[in-house]
Design an enzyme around this catalytic site. Structure first.
Site, mmCIF file in Angstrom:
data_model
loop_
_atom_site.group_PDB
_atom_site.id
_atom_site.type_symbol
_atom_site.label_atom_id
_atom_site.label_comp_id
_atom_site.label_asym_id
_atom_site.label_seq_id
_atom_site.Cartn_x
_atom_site.Cartn_y
_atom_site.Cartn_z
ATOM 1 N N ASP A 1 0.847 -1.199 0.000
ATOM 2 C CA ASP A 1 0.000 0.000 0.000
ATOM 3 C C ASP A 1 0.881 1.247 0.000
ATOM 4 O O ASP A 1 1.737 1.417 0.868
ATOM 5 C CB ASP A 1 -0.937 -0.005 1.208
ATOM 6 C CG ASP A 1 -2.141 0.893 0.968
ATOM 7 O OD1 ASP A 1 -1.944 2.095 0.684
ATOM 8 O OD2 ASP A 1 -3.275 0.388 1.050
ATOM 9 N N SER B 1 -6.928 4.325 -1.384
ATOM 10 C CA SER B 1 -6.786 2.866 -1.382
ATOM 11 C C SER B 1 -8.088 2.172 -1.736
ATOM 12 O O SER B 1 -8.068 1.046 -2.237
ATOM 13 C CB SER B 1 -6.337 2.377 -0.007
ATOM 14 O OG SER B 1 -5.082 2.890 0.293
ATOM 15 N N ASP C 1 -10.123 -2.718 6.524
ATOM 16 C CA ASP C 1 -9.575 -1.531 5.867
ATOM 17 C C ASP C 1 -9.751 -1.662 4.345
ATOM 18 O O ASP C 1 -10.000 -2.748 3.818
ATOM 19 C CB ASP C 1 -8.096 -1.374 6.245
ATOM 20 C CG ASP C 1 -7.599 0.050 6.020
ATOM 21 O OD1 ASP C 1 -8.416 0.980 6.015
ATOM 22 O OD2 ASP C 1 -6.380 0.223 5.844
ATOM 23 N N THR D 1 -8.223 -1.824 1.371
ATOM 24 C CA THR D 1 -7.655 -2.720 0.358
ATOM 25 C C THR D 1 -8.286 -4.102 0.429
ATOM 26 O O THR D 1 -8.800 -4.621 -0.563
ATOM 27 C CB THR D 1 -6.124 -2.801 0.514
ATOM 28 O OG1 THR D 1 -5.598 -1.475 0.456
ATOM 29 C CG2 THR D 1 -5.498 -3.647 -0.575
ATOM 30 N N ARG E 1 -15.607 3.741 2.656
ATOM 31 C CA ARG E 1 -14.644 2.852 3.308
ATOM 32 C C ARG E 1 -14.660 2.946 4.827
ATOM 33 O O ARG E 1 -14.225 2.023 5.521
ATOM 34 C CB ARG E 1 -13.234 3.132 2.787
ATOM 35 C CG ARG E 1 -12.790 4.570 3.035
ATOM 36 C CD ARG E 1 -11.386 4.830 2.523
ATOM 37 N NE ARG E 1 -10.389 4.144 3.326
ATOM 38 C CZ ARG E 1 -9.085 4.157 3.060
ATOM 39 N NH1 ARG E 1 -8.626 4.783 2.001
ATOM 40 N NH2 ARG E 1 -8.238 3.533 3.853
ATOM 41 N N GLU F 1 -1.558 -7.990 1.636
ATOM 42 C CA GLU F 1 -1.278 -6.553 1.646
ATOM 43 C C GLU F 1 -0.298 -6.182 2.756
ATOM 44 O O GLU F 1 -0.534 -6.490 3.925
ATOM 45 C CB GLU F 1 -2.572 -5.746 1.864
ATOM 46 C CG GLU F 1 -2.310 -4.252 1.815
ATOM 47 C CD GLU F 1 -3.396 -3.382 2.454
ATOM 48 O OE1 GLU F 1 -3.439 -2.196 2.134
ATOM 49 O OE2 GLU F 1 -4.171 -3.883 3.277
ATOM 50 N N ASP G 1 2.086 2.683 3.519
ATOM 51 C CA ASP G 1 1.208 3.847 3.407
ATOM 52 C C ASP G 1 0.941 4.511 4.756
ATOM 53 O O ASP G 1 1.100 5.716 4.919
ATOM 54 C CB ASP G 1 -0.110 3.377 2.782
ATOM 55 C CG ASP G 1 -1.192 4.439 2.821
ATOM 56 O OD1 ASP G 1 -1.346 5.158 1.827
ATOM 57 O OD2 ASP G 1 -1.891 4.543 3.847
ATOM 58 N N LYS G 2 0.549 3.717 5.724
ATOM 59 C CA LYS G 2 0.106 4.318 6.993
ATOM 60 C C LYS G 2 1.261 5.030 7.701
ATOM 61 O O LYS G 2 1.080 6.082 8.303
ATOM 62 C CB LYS G 2 -0.528 3.252 7.892
ATOM 63 C CG LYS G 2 -1.828 2.744 7.267
ATOM 64 C CD LYS G 2 -2.512 1.697 8.095
ATOM 65 C CE LYS G 2 -3.630 1.028 7.308
ATOM 66 N NZ LYS G 2 -4.600 1.970 6.699
ATOM 67 N N HIS H 1 1.855 8.344 5.907
ATOM 68 C CA HIS H 1 0.900 9.376 6.343
ATOM 69 C C HIS H 1 1.396 10.068 7.610
ATOM 70 O O HIS H 1 1.177 11.247 7.821
ATOM 71 C CB HIS H 1 -0.466 8.749 6.635
ATOM 72 C CG HIS H 1 -1.316 8.542 5.410
ATOM 73 N ND1 HIS H 1 -1.717 9.566 4.603
ATOM 74 C CD2 HIS H 1 -1.842 7.413 4.877
ATOM 75 C CE1 HIS H 1 -2.468 9.086 3.604
ATOM 76 N NE2 HIS H 1 -2.553 7.775 3.748
ATOM 77 N N ASP I 1 -0.959 0.233 -4.819
ATOM 78 C CA ASP I 1 -2.251 0.779 -5.219
ATOM 79 C C ASP I 1 -2.118 2.223 -5.712
ATOM 80 O O ASP I 1 -2.783 2.648 -6.628
ATOM 81 C CB ASP I 1 -3.271 0.650 -4.081
ATOM 82 C CG ASP I 1 -2.747 1.128 -2.743
ATOM 83 O OD1 ASP I 1 -1.559 1.492 -2.638
ATOM 84 O OD2 ASP I 1 -3.543 1.137 -1.784
ATOM 85 N N HIS I 2 -1.232 2.975 -5.082
ATOM 86 C CA HIS I 2 -1.037 4.394 -5.420
ATOM 87 C C HIS I 2 0.295 4.790 -4.809
ATOM 88 O O HIS I 2 0.844 4.059 -3.981
ATOM 89 C CB HIS I 2 -2.165 5.255 -4.831
ATOM 90 C CG HIS I 2 -2.334 5.034 -3.352
ATOM 91 N ND1 HIS I 2 -1.497 5.596 -2.424
ATOM 92 C CD2 HIS I 2 -3.195 4.240 -2.664
ATOM 93 C CE1 HIS I 2 -1.853 5.178 -1.218
ATOM 94 N NE2 HIS I 2 -2.872 4.353 -1.331
ATOM 95 N N HIS J 1 -1.516 11.061 -0.203
ATOM 96 C CA HIS J 1 -1.068 10.258 -1.342
ATOM 97 C C HIS J 1 -0.574 11.179 -2.457
ATOM 98 O O HIS J 1 -0.901 12.363 -2.482
ATOM 99 C CB HIS J 1 -2.222 9.421 -1.891
ATOM 100 C CG HIS J 1 -2.790 8.470 -0.890
ATOM 101 N ND1 HIS J 1 -3.934 7.752 -1.119
ATOM 102 C CD2 HIS J 1 -2.381 8.115 0.343
ATOM 103 C CE1 HIS J 1 -4.204 6.995 -0.071
ATOM 104 N NE2 HIS J 1 -3.277 7.211 0.837
HETATM 105 ZN ZN LIG Z 1 -3.439 2.767 -0.275
#
Ligand SMILES: [Zn+2]
Length: 470
Positions: free
Chosen positions: A40, A91, A143, A145, A156, A335, A340-341, A344, A382-383, A434
């Site tokens: 992610d 996501s 979550d 994904t 989501r 995943e 990602d987290k 952030h 994913d991104h 993102h």
């Molecule tokens: Zn993501």
């Protein structure tokens, strides 16, 4: 969207060669498998930062050695008016692209932009064709994904039956109400919250975090969502020892943390990227005074990770359960969520540790594929995410003026003796955002001839569906 989907499918089918094992080994069963690994937020910046730390500047990650490599065009649209492009994804909509082959709007879980129709996922197609299915994640299993492969919901954040009024708590600011999905409630004829949809699903293995979303009462109010999952036939576990002891035979739901699983690595003394500190004089004029950059730091193990199942351990167990006495095959999504987290939260060591977890899970997947030749292994993101690898010494350092990043900066001491500067500057809020670049896709030899060098993200769905003959 259906039209686009069928074009994408037709293209992928046309490009695919006859299904022959690339290893030349004779298959002992007729089973076919897809193992899809999603990092992610794992763009090239994240991969390069992790490679530098884990393997050194001239080193190679396991994914670097995979024989197929492509760039994936991430596509997102607005909900209303549906169809207008959005250049940075989330996501939920990207996982929907991969899981259903349909481009949707941010926040949506396997539902269509604008019309809010349920979109059929590869997990649903695989199940109806007799394949087993599994979802493994270091995030909460509810979550975005993981959810997009099984659940259908407009937003989501509706992770448990307390469907409405999701609140973003931000101490020192104010509580921000983010809304909910009342139209998805079971009492309104909808499929219910994500945890309740997972509990009612036919997925064979679900492993990750998110126990708190199963501890709440079902919408009907007869016991918790976890009790519902048990009544629906899941064997439920919540710790590493139970994971290691678990035997194939029954659907397995493992929830190893209240929310997301803890990160494996952290910065020294839990430090993250920090703002450079300009002197008083420099604040008066950018050519004057000096600036103090954050101290360098190493990465260290996160004490909170102790006792947490690694992504590799969860993958091992999932593969055992999915492969046991199975002549048909399976679809497994794995995943590594917190690349990602951690980004952030401007925590580069956190992201690096989660790329390491992905690499270990990939090792397990490739070892499985070596024994089971008709196994397509895909690794993608994913991104892309915040975090840029920036110069440790500025190109303009010879100018007699202080130069520093406007964002947050971490200066990481690498095991090979370098210092890597990582900058986060997507915004000045408490969380980074993102970014919108294309993401990488890697495949094992089964992907040769199936994966084109540059492909739109929904085509991943078509490639996997075609591989399994769905
Ligand atoms: Zn993501």
């Amino acid at each position: 969207m259906k039209y686009l989907h069928s074009i994408v499918c037709a293209l992928a089918v046309a490009a695919a060669p006859a299904a022959v094992s690339q290893t030349g080994q004779e298959d002992t069963t007729h089973s076919r498998q897809v193992i899809l690994i999603i990092g992610d937020g794992m763009g090239e910046q994240q991969i390069t930062i992790a490679r530098n730390y884990l393997e050194g500047a001239t080193g190679r990650l396991l994914m670097d050695n995979m024989p197929v490599r492509a760039a994936v065009q991430v596509l997102t649209i607005e909900d209303k008016p549906a169809g207008k492009p959005v250049y940075v994804a989330d996501s939920a909509n990207t996982a929907t692209s991969i899981a259903t082959g349909v481009i949707t709007s941010p926040g949506r879980i396997a539902t269509s932009a604008g019309t809010d129709e349920d979109l059929t996922t590869i997990v649903e197609l695989a199940e109806s064709a007799g394949f087993r299915t599994g979802l493994v994640t270091t995030a909460s299993v509810t979550d975005a994904t993981a959810a997009a492969f099984v659940a259908h919901i407009s937003m989501r954040l509706c992770e448990n039956p307390e469907l409405v009024d999701e609140v973003f708590y931000d101490a020192g600011y104010r509580d921000i109400h983010l809304g909910g999905c009342p139209q998805d409630a079971r009492k309104r004829g909808g499929p219910g919250a994500i945890s309740e949809q997972l509990a009612r699903s036919s997925v064979d293995v679900i492993l990750g975090g998110g126990a708190r979303h199963f501890a709440v009462r079902t919408e009907a109010g007869h016991g918790s969502v976890l009790e519902l999952a048990r009544a629906e036939g899941f064997h439920t576990i919540d710790n590493l020892e139970q994971l290691q002891r678990s035997q194939p035979g029954r659907p397995l739901l493992g929830l190893f943390a209240s929310g997301n699983l803890p990160l494996r690595l952290q910065g020294e003394a839990a430090r993250i990227a920090e703002k450079p500190k300009p002197s008083l004089l420099n604040r008066l004029h950018p050519y004057l005074g000096s600036v103090t950059l954050p101290e360098t730091m190493a990465c260290e193990p996160n004490p909170a990770f102790k006792g947490t199942p690694s992504l590799k351990k969860m993958t091992d167990t999932a593969l055992e359960h999915l492969a046991a006495d199975n002549d048909r095959g399976f679809f497994l999504m794995i995943e590594s969520a917190s690349i990602d987290k951690a980004a952030h939260k401007r925590n580069p060591c956190g992201s690096i540790g989660e790329v390491a977890q992905l690499e270990e899970a990939l090792h397990t997947a490739l070892a499985f594929a070596a024994k089971h030749p008709q196994t397509l292994v895909l690794v993608t993101a994913d991104h892309t995410q915040a975090a840029q690898l920036v110069p440790y010494t500025s190109l303009y350092a010879q100018f007699p003026v202080p130069i520093y990043t406007p964002g947050h900066l971490a200066r990481i001491e690498t095991p090979e003796g370098g210092v890597m500067a990582v900058n986060y500057a997507t915004n000045d809020f408490r969380r980074e955002e993102h970014t919108g670049a294309a993401v990488p896709l890697y495949a094992n030899a089964e992907g040769i001839g199936r994966v084109s060098p540059f492909l739109p993200q929904p085509e991943l769905f078509a490639i996997m569906v075609d591989y399994l003959g769905l």
